[in-house]
Design an enzyme around this catalytic site. Structure first.
Site, PDB file in Angstrom:
ATOM      1  N   HIS A 375      -6.240  15.975  -0.506  1.00 31.66           N
ATOM      2  CA  HIS A 375      -6.187  14.522  -0.327  1.00 31.66           C
ATOM      3  C   HIS A 375      -4.775  13.988  -0.136  1.00 31.66           C
ATOM      4  O   HIS A 375      -4.578  12.775  -0.233  1.00 31.66           O
ATOM      5  CB  HIS A 375      -6.799  13.814  -1.540  1.00 31.66           C
ATOM      6  CG  HIS A 375      -8.283  13.788  -1.561  1.00 31.66           C
ATOM      7  ND1 HIS A 375      -9.036  12.919  -0.803  1.00 31.66           N
ATOM      8  CD2 HIS A 375      -9.174  14.543  -2.250  1.00 31.66           C
ATOM      9  CE1 HIS A 375     -10.321  13.120  -1.027  1.00 31.66           C
ATOM     10  NE2 HIS A 375     -10.438  14.100  -1.896  1.00 31.66           N
ATOM     11  N   LYS A 566      -4.414  -2.520  -2.203  1.00 38.00           N
ATOM     12  CA  LYS A 566      -4.436  -1.076  -2.425  1.00 38.00           C
ATOM     13  C   LYS A 566      -3.405  -0.769  -3.499  1.00 38.00           C
ATOM     14  O   LYS A 566      -2.659  -1.650  -3.927  1.00 38.00           O
ATOM     15  CB  LYS A 566      -4.113  -0.307  -1.150  1.00 38.00           C
ATOM     16  CG  LYS A 566      -2.805  -0.718  -0.472  1.00 38.00           C
ATOM     17  CD  LYS A 566      -2.607   0.051   0.834  1.00 38.00           C
ATOM     18  CE  LYS A 566      -3.636  -0.406   1.854  1.00 38.00           C
ATOM     19  NZ  LYS A 566      -3.869   0.578   2.906  1.00 38.00           N
ATOM     20  N   ARG A 567      -3.382   0.481  -3.949  1.00 34.96           N
ATOM     21  CA  ARG A 567      -2.389   0.892  -4.933  1.00 34.96           C
ATOM     22  C   ARG A 567      -0.986   0.574  -4.417  1.00 34.96           C
ATOM     23  O   ARG A 567      -0.696   0.748  -3.239  1.00 34.96           O
ATOM     24  CB  ARG A 567      -2.549   2.395  -5.184  1.00 34.96           C
ATOM     25  CG  ARG A 567      -1.696   2.980  -6.269  1.00 34.96           C
ATOM     26  CD  ARG A 567      -2.215   4.372  -6.652  1.00 34.96           C
ATOM     27  NE  ARG A 567      -2.451   5.210  -5.487  1.00 34.96           N
ATOM     28  CZ  ARG A 567      -1.552   6.054  -4.961  1.00 34.96           C
ATOM     29  NH1 ARG A 567      -0.348   6.150  -5.506  1.00 34.96           N
ATOM     30  NH2 ARG A 567      -1.849   6.792  -3.920  1.00 34.96           N
ATOM     31  N   LYS A 572       3.000   3.054   1.102  1.00 37.05           N
ATOM     32  CA  LYS A 572       2.016   2.094   1.625  1.00 37.05           C
ATOM     33  C   LYS A 572       2.683   0.815   2.131  1.00 37.05           C
ATOM     34  O   LYS A 572       2.066  -0.001   2.782  1.00 37.05           O
ATOM     35  CB  LYS A 572       0.972   1.783   0.554  1.00 37.05           C
ATOM     36  CG  LYS A 572       0.135   3.018   0.163  1.00 37.05           C
ATOM     37  CD  LYS A 572      -0.881   2.692  -0.905  1.00 37.05           C
ATOM     38  CE  LYS A 572      -1.634   3.928  -1.379  1.00 37.05           C
ATOM     39  NZ  LYS A 572      -2.597   4.443  -0.375  1.00 37.05           N
ATOM     40  N   THR A 674      -9.584   4.569   2.778  1.00 37.76           N
ATOM     41  CA  THR A 674     -10.972   4.113   2.912  1.00 37.76           C
ATOM     42  C   THR A 674     -11.033   2.588   2.891  1.00 37.76           C
ATOM     43  O   THR A 674     -12.003   2.010   3.367  1.00 37.76           O
ATOM     44  CB  THR A 674     -11.861   4.683   1.793  1.00 37.76           C
ATOM     45  OG1 THR A 674     -11.278   4.399   0.517  1.00 37.76           O
ATOM     46  CG2 THR A 674     -12.061   6.176   1.962  1.00 37.76           C
ATOM     47  N   LYS A 678     -13.514  -0.212   4.918  1.00 43.28           N
ATOM     48  CA  LYS A 678     -14.248  -1.323   4.301  1.00 43.28           C
ATOM     49  C   LYS A 678     -13.904  -2.641   4.986  1.00 43.28           C
ATOM     50  O   LYS A 678     -14.788  -3.473   5.227  1.00 43.28           O
ATOM     51  CB  LYS A 678     -13.922  -1.387   2.806  1.00 43.28           C
ATOM     52  CG  LYS A 678     -14.385  -0.172   2.025  1.00 43.28           C
ATOM     53  CD  LYS A 678     -13.719  -0.089   0.654  1.00 43.28           C
ATOM     54  CE  LYS A 678     -13.903   1.285   0.045  1.00 43.28           C
ATOM     55  NZ  LYS A 678     -13.049   1.507  -1.130  1.00 43.28           N
TER      56      LYS A 678
END
Length: 844
Positions: A375, A566-567, A572, A674, A678
């Site tokens: 992952h 998100k985290r 990111k 993911t 969504k």
């Protein structure tokens, strides 16, 4: 009076609808009161909202038990191949509505509750979200469990029943504050303890070698201490099928709860010390791993749930089979990342030491049982354990790993004669400095299949992260692009849009997401586009109302909702988003009459408690929000919102309301994502890099419906190879320079130039995730987003096409790929026996 005669389950009893399981409105109302009285011990006059919620949950659970018990009974009697999904996290989300949707009982239950004079939504809001995961990894596991049941695949999920989940997040003075997540405080009506299936787990100690009665060399592990694993089972319903698989989570308990010998000599603390120490294992989700103690606890957690799970599988297997010879033919065990990779060594130990198999037979069973999902593309996220810690905690496993590695390196020597460097690269033991056990290497050696989770991710595994293993075992590698369940992430979270889709194309898409393609024709219907946009505005108004109630900030639902949830992590790049916000701010300040598209920037996410830079990014977001939201010159053209405590329930509110989805990680850093799926499934357009599953989403929805920016993976690698100098971008871009200078002056930190200096200095002198290289491309793409949003009719068309073309990204498709290519399993339909149809089995 004659004694009652009990009717055996295998015979036909008298069937009636009874108060406990009937489906009429009146029966549901009566059952609710029964559960309130007999389970909660309350009357309507004394009950709290939580009591009513618990009674409601038990009333729903009563009606799913027939599926769950029938599924267990069928699997026990039938020689089916079972998928075992091992994951350290399962971020399930609330159960109540999801179960009602799967049972097709939402409407009668809502009506029954309201006819009882109760507020249905208030009871729904009482449910505590299970705190069993950090983010994407755990949410993916939950989606996969949903799809396994819906596709009628025999499966069981295994993990840890964390008493305290990932922390609840509060924001104080712009900073993240972590609050204990007491999700089990009032009980969990969806789980059932199964203490009769407890397993004993060993830790520490030493090993002894001996020869058995057949003069065969054996090893005995003498542990320093043992822990009991108590299983707690939760039903995972398939959508409108009879299959209800099991999620089995393990709680750690001391094998001896009280030491009377210590108590009798006055050592009162010592009498319970071992109990406290043992039960710490399942107390909290993922402790910080910065200190040795934290690392030890994390390794304890991983081995604890893996050992419990493997022993449980062996117990189940031997109840149906004479031996473990065919274990690998009846079980496929999926390792969800490296956290459960210790399972390779533990299954070998159980076969060798507990069941007396020879090495070759045990290894054949083991390597044909496990499959490994990687992952991550971040080298630091590939787990490895210092040898001294590993050997002290798991001495027998270290011996087994050495033996596995010895045989494996002999195989490597055959493929690469005289290549010492290849041996060093592939070895399970890292000996470049301090010695470590490389868990990803153990998983690769001990598994028959290795997969990535997006097409780009898998290619990068082959060419970079796991290149040496791909060259050695190319047949093991495949791609299985992630997916999400449309049941929770569309039907449950976005009922308005789901109902509209069903009106036009029927409801087959809920189980066959490719059927959304039928929506494409409606994208050309102007009336439908208007209706679609009206639904979107209603959903946005709901979120605006929530923001007003939660933060006392008024946002305009007609503005463009630009969402990044998100985290919080540097790769990111939430701070790249902030740079664009400050750019817009500067433009308006320099030209107060500037015509800009009104935009509401919405952030959400948690930073790891020990991750300083991530927590500082949260502070930066909130500090910029304080200035922007209160500057009269801006005049509400920009609003910045940080919604605290991001979780599944939060996501169910936010994904449907987004207009634009921020998927802006550095190319080559995100394995898949993911959240991007969504958002798109709920009609949001994406601004993103060619990273992770963004690549496949763009291919599916069409390049014209995707706002692309930034360097490609190849360009990132090339620039880094040529000594990336971020300050060159700062010096050559006036807007970028103005943004960083404004932050540096302390403008957003009450005049303190030092507060955000770590962020600015990191960007100017290091910038490992290349924000400055991507800045101009990102700002230009955001300008294009603002222009496109002004044409609401065209935006509606793009939104519809996004949804219509997202069929590939269902977790059902992902699971079918796993079943066909890796697990070699087929659907197995569950028939509910007649005596279970209404659950009323009378004693005559």
């Amino acid at each position: 009076m004659n004694p009652p005669i009990t009717v055996p389950l295998d015979e036909c009893p008298i069937i009636i609808e009874d108060d406990r399981t009937g489906l009429s409105i009146e029966t549901i109302r009566r059952a609710l009161l029964d559960n309130l009285y007999y389970v909660q011990g309350k009357t309507p006059q004394t009950a709290t909202k939580n009591d009513f919620y618990m009674a409601l949950a038990y009333t729903v659970r009563d009606r799913l038990l027939k599926r769950w018990l029938s599924t267990q009974l069928t699997y026990r009697k039938t020689p089916v191949k079972t998928v075992s999904y091992l994951s350290a996290e399962f971020l399930l989300g609330p159960h109540l509505i999801n179960n009602l949707i799967s049972l097709n009982l939402y409407d009668p239950f809502k009506k029954a509750i309201e006819e009882s004079g109760l507020n249905f939504q208030e009871l729904v809001d009482q449910e505590e979200e299970p705190g069993l995961g950090n983010g994407g990894l755990g949410r993916l596991a939950a989606c996969y469990m949903d799809s396994l049941a819906t596709l009628e695949i025999p499966a069981i999920g295994y993990g840890i029943r964390y008493e305290f989940g990932i922390f609840d997040q509060e924001i104080k003075d712009g900073w993240q504050v972590e609050i204990t997540d007491k999700w089990l405080q009032y009980g969990n009506p969806w789980e059932i303890a199964r203490p009769e299936f407890a397993q004993l787990v060993k830790f520490g100690g030493y090993t002894e070698s001996y020869y058995d009665q057949d003069h065969i060399y054996r090893v005995r592990w003498v542990p320093r201490y043992t822990v009991n694993g108590i299983p707690y089972d939760t039903p995972i319903l398939g959508y409108r099928v009879n299959t209800a698989n099991t999620l089995r989570l393990w709680k750690a308990e001391a094998s001896e709860s009280f030491n009377f010998e210590r108590f009798n000599v006055g050592d009162y603390y010592g009498a319970v010390r071992d109990k406290v120490a043992c039960e710490t294992i399942s107390k909290v989700l993922y402790p910080n791993d910065e200190q040795i103690q934290g690392k030890e606890l994390r390794l304890e957690q991983q081995f604890f749930f893996v050992s419990c799970s493997l022993q449980d599988m062996i117990r189940i297997h031997l109840n149906k089979n004479a031996s473990l010879d065919n274990f690998h033919e009846m079980w496929s065990i999926q390792l969800n990342d490296t956290h459960p990779a210790i399972g390779v060594a533990e299954l070998m130990r159980l076969l060798l030491d507990e069941n007396n198999y020879d090495w070759d037979t045990a290894w054949n069973i083991t390597k044909n049982t496990f499959a490994y999902t990687n992952h991550t593309l971040l080298p630091e996220a590939l787990e490895k354990w210092p040898l001294n810690i590993f050997g002290r905690m798991l001495p027998r496993h270290l011996e087994i790993i050495y033996a596995i590695n010895h045989r494996f390196l002999d195989e490597v020597r055959i493929h690469y004669p005289n290549d010492v460097s290849k041996l060093a690269c592939l070895s399970i033991i890292d000996e470049t400095g301090e010695k470590y056990v490389r868990m990803a290497h153990l998983a690769c050696v001990g598994s028959f299949a290795i997969n990535g989770v997006a097409a780009l991710h898998t290619e990068l595994l082959k060419s970079d992260v796991l290149r040496d293993f791909y060259e050695l075992y190319p047949e093991k590698f495949s791609n299985k692009t992630n997916g999400v369940t449309p049941r929770r992430w569309m039907v449950l979270s976005n009922p308005r849009m789901s109902f509209t889709i069903c009106e036009k194309i029927g409801d087959s898409w809920i189980k066959n997401l490719d059927d959304l393609r039928q929506l494409e024709g409606y994208a050309e219907d102007g009336g439908f586009r208007n209706y679609w946009q009206q639904i979107k505005k209603e959903v946005k108004q709901d979120l605006a109302n929530y923001i007003q109630a939660k933060l006392d900030i008024k946002v305009d639902p007609h503005s463009l909702f630009d969402v990044q949830v998100k985290r919080i992590h540097e790769y990111k790049r939430q701070h790249l988003n902030v740079l664009n916000i400050v750019t817009l701010y500067n433009r308006i300040k320099n030209n107060p009459n500037l015509d800009v598209t009104p935009r509401t920037f919405i952030f959400g996410g948690k930073a790891a408690p020990g991750y300083f830079m991530a927590k500082l990014i949260i502070k930066l977001i909130n500090s910029v929000a304080d200035v922007v939201n209160n500057d009269p010159v801006i005049c509400d053209r920009i609003k910045v919102i940080f919604l605290p405590d991001y979780n599944v329930t939060f996501g169910q509110r936010v994904y449907p309301a987004a207009d634009i989805s921020e998927q802006i990680s550095t190319a080559g850093k995100e394995a898949s994502g993911t959240g991007n799926m969504k958002f798109s499934l709920n009609g949001a357009l994406t601004i993103g890099t060619l990273d992770g599953a963004n690549v496949e989403i763009r291919e599916s929805v069409g390049a014209e419906n995707f706002f692309l920016f930034g360097l490609t993976t190849e360009e990132v690698y090339a620039i880094r190879a040529n000594r990336y100098t971020p300050r060159d971008y700062y010096n050559s871009d006036e807007e970028l320079k103005a943004v960083l200078d404004l932050i540096s002056t302390g403008f957003f930190s009450h005049g303190d130039p030092n507060l955000f200096r770590p962020i600015v200095d990191n960007l100017l002198y290091s910038d490992p995730y290349m924000l400055l290289a991507d800045y101009r491309s990102y700002v230009d793409a955001q300008d294009a987003v603002g222009c496109a949003y002004r044409d609401q009719d065209h935006w509606g068309r793009m939104s519809i096409l996004n949804v219509a073309r997202m069929g590939k990204f269902s977790s059902d498709r992902s699971i079918k790929d796993y079943c066909n290519d890796i697990w070699k399993t087929k659907p197995f339909a569950i028939d509910v026996p007649e005596y279970m149809q209404s659950q009323a089995m009378l004693k005559v």
